[in-house]
Design an enzyme around this catalytic site. Structure first.
Site, PDB file in Angstrom:
ATOM      1  CE  LYS A  96      20.011  79.712  51.257  1.00  0.00           C
ATOM      2  NZ  LYS A  96      19.713  81.138  51.365  1.00  0.00           N
TER       3      LYS A  96
HETATM    4  C1  LIG Z   1      19.481  81.957  52.475  1.00  0.00           C
HETATM    5  C2  LIG Z   1      19.595  83.415  52.232  1.00  0.00           C
HETATM    6  C3  LIG Z   1      20.062  84.287  53.219  1.00  0.00           C
HETATM    7  C4  LIG Z   1      20.396  83.816  54.620  1.00  0.00           C
HETATM    8  O1  LIG Z   1      21.535  82.989  54.641  1.00  0.00           O
HETATM    9  P1  LIG Z   1      21.828  82.082  55.936  1.00  0.00           P
HETATM   10  O2  LIG Z   1      22.979  81.236  55.538  1.00  0.00           O
HETATM   11  O3  LIG Z   1      20.578  81.274  56.154  1.00  0.00           O
HETATM   12  O4  LIG Z   1      22.122  82.996  57.068  1.00  0.00           O
HETATM   13  C5  LIG Z   1      20.229  85.622  52.897  1.00  0.00           C
HETATM   14  N1  LIG Z   1      19.915  86.089  51.666  1.00  0.00           N
HETATM   15  C6  LIG Z   1      19.445  85.278  50.698  1.00  0.00           C
HETATM   16  C7  LIG Z   1      19.099  85.862  49.385  1.00  0.00           C
HETATM   17  C8  LIG Z   1      19.281  83.916  50.933  1.00  0.00           C
HETATM   18  O5  LIG Z   1      18.821  83.126  49.965  1.00  0.00           O
END
Ligand SMILES: *Cc1c(COP(=O)(O)O)cnc(C)c1O
Length: 467
Positions: free
Chosen positions: A112
């Protein structure tokens, strides 16, 4: 570049407008009016660029009219300068076919950060121009919250209200949010709520005229287009290292809200040769059912060792359905209205066939998650987190041609989920020193009932009205 809503009746906005608006006023999501496309020669010319330069090159067509190429490069250099690895998203080889793209070298240890470090700077840039302020309201299944808070803590003109389902995020995830004591940061723990409940509250606030009239409400969830745009870059980075545009690559993506894997779809539309996009879910498998059987119906959320994927409504799937359904916003609005009433919908034939051309899906249960964590440790000497394990399990079992490299997106650092990793391997992953004394710091958060009225009242009592 102009941005249009997936539901066909909100006004088109430029990049600046779409970034600040988050959700469209008709309840839809903003998408670029058309996909920019690079030629094979243009892609070949990107090989070897430093990450920040590649990012500016890939994103330039999307921000045209709102940022100059020079300013965009300054912002990407600033955003990616905070990563602890010089390659920003290093690629590691596991065996003859399998690769890991490590996306967790940012300040809060999950992918993120790649998008949110940039988004924080974009907010500051655009608010500086307009003199406005922003009230960010977001929901987190664990990692968006800390990454967004890190990106905006202490920034003037921004207040952030971050909702998380109480008791359903890991200790590390919670502390990364709640130990940030800046006065513009408000953590709200919702009782008896899942991530989907929290996300529904956020969406309702965007559609509540009384709130949006008084506050300039902005989004940091992946409903915000700018996040997905920033994530397109690392698909190019990995593809180029493995021989693009002359060679195809497959990607396996641990998926919850369908944001990260949709960025892969965008990379493919822009000309990156992608063999397959593997949508890896845990047992919360609405996307696996949708892609394999055309059945997009919401189940109840089962908590797992991969909490950031404990999701049964995937907001960004709407962006794919829009594209695959011939970009007919009014038809999609009707389809989504049906889903919102019955919590179920069938994909049309065009949507199913369009998706099948590029996507494969897979579901990973607790045993497969653990055995994959063990495989990576025993066979490759790599500790991987439970989300990454879903991706790697899918990558190893989806039957991709052995001549095609498969890149699993390593979405979180293993030390964010130490119990699950230790249970599987006997090794306890160590938190990198850059997160410091997380477990000694004071925490600050509010506990609220998981209901819209309680959250709206809290925001109204603490946010600054529109400037
Ligand atoms: C947010 C997240 C996901 C999922 O990603 P999306 O974009 O919501 O599909 C997978 N793994 C981790 C560690 C995350 O923080």
């Amino acid at each position: 570049m102009d941005y249009i809503s997936t539901r066909g009746s909100a006004p088109a906005l430029d990049f600046e407008g779409a970034t600040l608006a988050g959700l469209a006023s008709d309840g839809g999501l903003y998408v670029p009016r058309e996909w920019p496309r690079f030629s094979a020669d243009e892609i070949a010319a990107m090989a070897g660029l430093p990450y920040a330069d590649l990012a500016a090159r890939v994103m330039a067509p999307f921000v045209k009219g709102s940022l100059t190429d020079e300013r965009l490069l300054e912002l990407t250099r600033q955003a990616y300068g905070r990563f602890s690895h010089e390659a920003v998203t290093p690629l590691k080889q596991l065996d003859a076919q399998q690769w890991l793209l490590e996306l967790f070298h940012g300040p809060t240890l999950a992918f993120k950060d790649v998008a949110l470090q940039l988004l924080g700077l974009l907010f500051e840039e655009f608010l500086g121009r307009s003199g406005g302020n922003l009230t960010i309201v977001g929901a987190t299944s664990g990692d968006t919250g800390s990454a967004a808070i890190d990106a905006v803590a202490g920034r003037a003109k921004v207040d952030i209200f971050m909702l998380h389902p109480k008791g359903r995020v890991s200790d590390v995830q919670r502390r990364q949010m709640t130990t940030v004591l800046a006065p513009n940061v408000h953590n709200l723990a919702l009782e008896h709520a899942s991530f989907d409940d929290a996300q529904a509250i956020v969406k309702r606030m965007f559609n509540d005229g009384a709130m949006t009239g008084r506050y300039a409400i902005g989004a940091v969830n992946s409903i915000n287009w700018a996040r997905l745009m920033a994530q397109v870059v690392y698909y190019f980075a990995a593809g180029l290292q493995l021989g693009a545009p002359h060679r195809k690559v497959a990607f396996s993506v641990p998926t919850g809200n369908f944001g990260d894997v949709f960025a892969g779809y965008v990379a493919a539309q822009m000309g990156l040769p992608i063999e397959r996009l593997i949508v890896a879910t845990n047992v919360n498998d609405i996307l696996h059912r949708a892609l394999a059987q055309g059945d997009y119906s919401q189940g109840t959320v089962t908590p797992t060792a991969a909490p950031s994927m404990d999701i049964q409504v995937s907001s960004n799937f709407e962006r794919l359905l829009f594209d695959l359904g011939g970009r007919d916003g009014l038809a999609l609005a009707a389809q989504m209205a049906g889903f919102e009433t019955t919590r179920a919908m069938q994909l049309t034939n065009a949507q199913r066939e369009g998706a099948a051309a590029l996507f494969t899906s897979s579901r990973t249960d607790a045993d497969d998650m653990a055995s994959t964590i063990r495989w990576a440790w025993e066979r490759c000497g790599e500790l991987i987190d439970p989300h990454t394990a879903c991706g790697l399990f899918a990558a190893r079992t989806c039957g991709i041609d052995p001549a095609i490299p498969v890149v699993t997106l390593a979405t979180a650092h293993p030390a964010k989920f130490p119990e699950a990793v230790e249970r599987a391997t006997g090794q306890r992953p160590v938190l990198p020193t850059r997160v410091g004394d997380l477990f000694e710091r004071e925490e600050k958060y509010e506990t609220l009932a998981g209901e819209y009225d309680a959250v709206a009242a809290f925001v109204a009592a603490h946010a600054s009205p529109r400037a």
